[in-house]
Design a protein around this motif. Sequence first.
Motif, short mmCIF file in Angstrom:
data_model
loop_
_atom_site.label_atom_id
_atom_site.label_comp_id
_atom_site.label_asym_id
_atom_site.label_seq_id
_atom_site.Cartn_x
_atom_site.Cartn_y
_atom_site.Cartn_z
N PRO A 18 0.79 -1.18 0.10
CA PRO A 18 -0.06 -0.04 0.05
C PRO A 18 0.81 1.14 0.01
CG PRO A 18 -0.69 -1.44 1.87
CD PRO A 18 0.65 -1.94 1.15
N HIS A 20 0.16 4.05 1.35
CA HIS A 20 0.09 4.66 2.59
C HIS A 20 1.14 4.46 3.78
CE1 HIS A 20 -2.68 1.20 2.86
NE2 HIS A 20 -2.28 1.28 4.33
N CYS A 21 1.57 3.07 3.47
CA CYS A 21 2.62 2.70 4.45
C CYS A 21 3.85 3.28 3.78
CB CYS A 21 2.73 1.35 4.76
SG CYS A 21 3.51 0.69 6.07
N LEU A 30 2.55 4.66 9.51
CA LEU A 30 1.21 4.14 8.99
C LEU A 30 0.26 5.40 9.60
CD1 LEU A 30 0.64 0.48 10.33
CD2 LEU A 30 0.94 1.47 8.33
N CYS A 34 -5.00 3.06 9.10
CA CYS A 34 -4.39 2.07 8.15
C CYS A 34 -3.88 1.07 8.74
CB CYS A 34 -3.26 2.75 7.40
SG CYS A 34 -4.15 4.08 6.42
N ASP A 35 -3.20 0.05 8.11
CA ASP A 35 -2.78 -1.63 8.59
C ASP A 35 -1.37 -1.72 7.71
OD1 ASP A 35 -2.39 -3.50 10.10
OD2 ASP A 35 -4.12 -4.72 9.57
#
Length: 176
Positions: A18, A20-21, A30, A34-35
């Motif tokens: 992802p 976003h990480c 993070l 989010c994960d």
Amino acid sequence: MHPHNPYAAPDSELDVLPQHCSRDGKFALLPSGCDLPARCIKCNAPVAIAPKKTTLYWHTPWLYLLILLNILIYIIVGLIARRTHAVTPYLCDQHRLRRRRRMQLCFGASLACIALTFVGDHFQSGAVFGLSIFGALIFFIVGLFVSRRLYANKITKEYTRIGGCGEAFLASLRQQ
């Protein structure tokens, strides 16, 4: 049928991470909500088994000064002021087995020290009794540290900075 193109980018079996990480030095960043990607957090290998979510907790380090005042006040204020973030810390089979063995070793050593307290009590040896209680406590604390997979370095409303990830996993993240 597709002809072989020697200039094409190589195909990869890796999941697309992802966007976003991201990485911030030795930490993974993070955004809130989010994960982590479904990769081993130590070696970045594919993971087949999805673990349970883990909740990371963090509060400002200044709160540790409250211990000097009173431990009970620190516990109450720490529980009120802490921030949380739920993540899924994936581990490959090799790292999961290594973690389990370390936990079993520390637990076994702690039980051996507790058994040694009975020996010290039987022979009325205060030194053996005291050292075995101290050893059990030390092995218990060491077991807590070797069993943790990740830790929160900082949690804000916008992001969570996570430590404990391996270099291979961090190398796969985009630089912040």
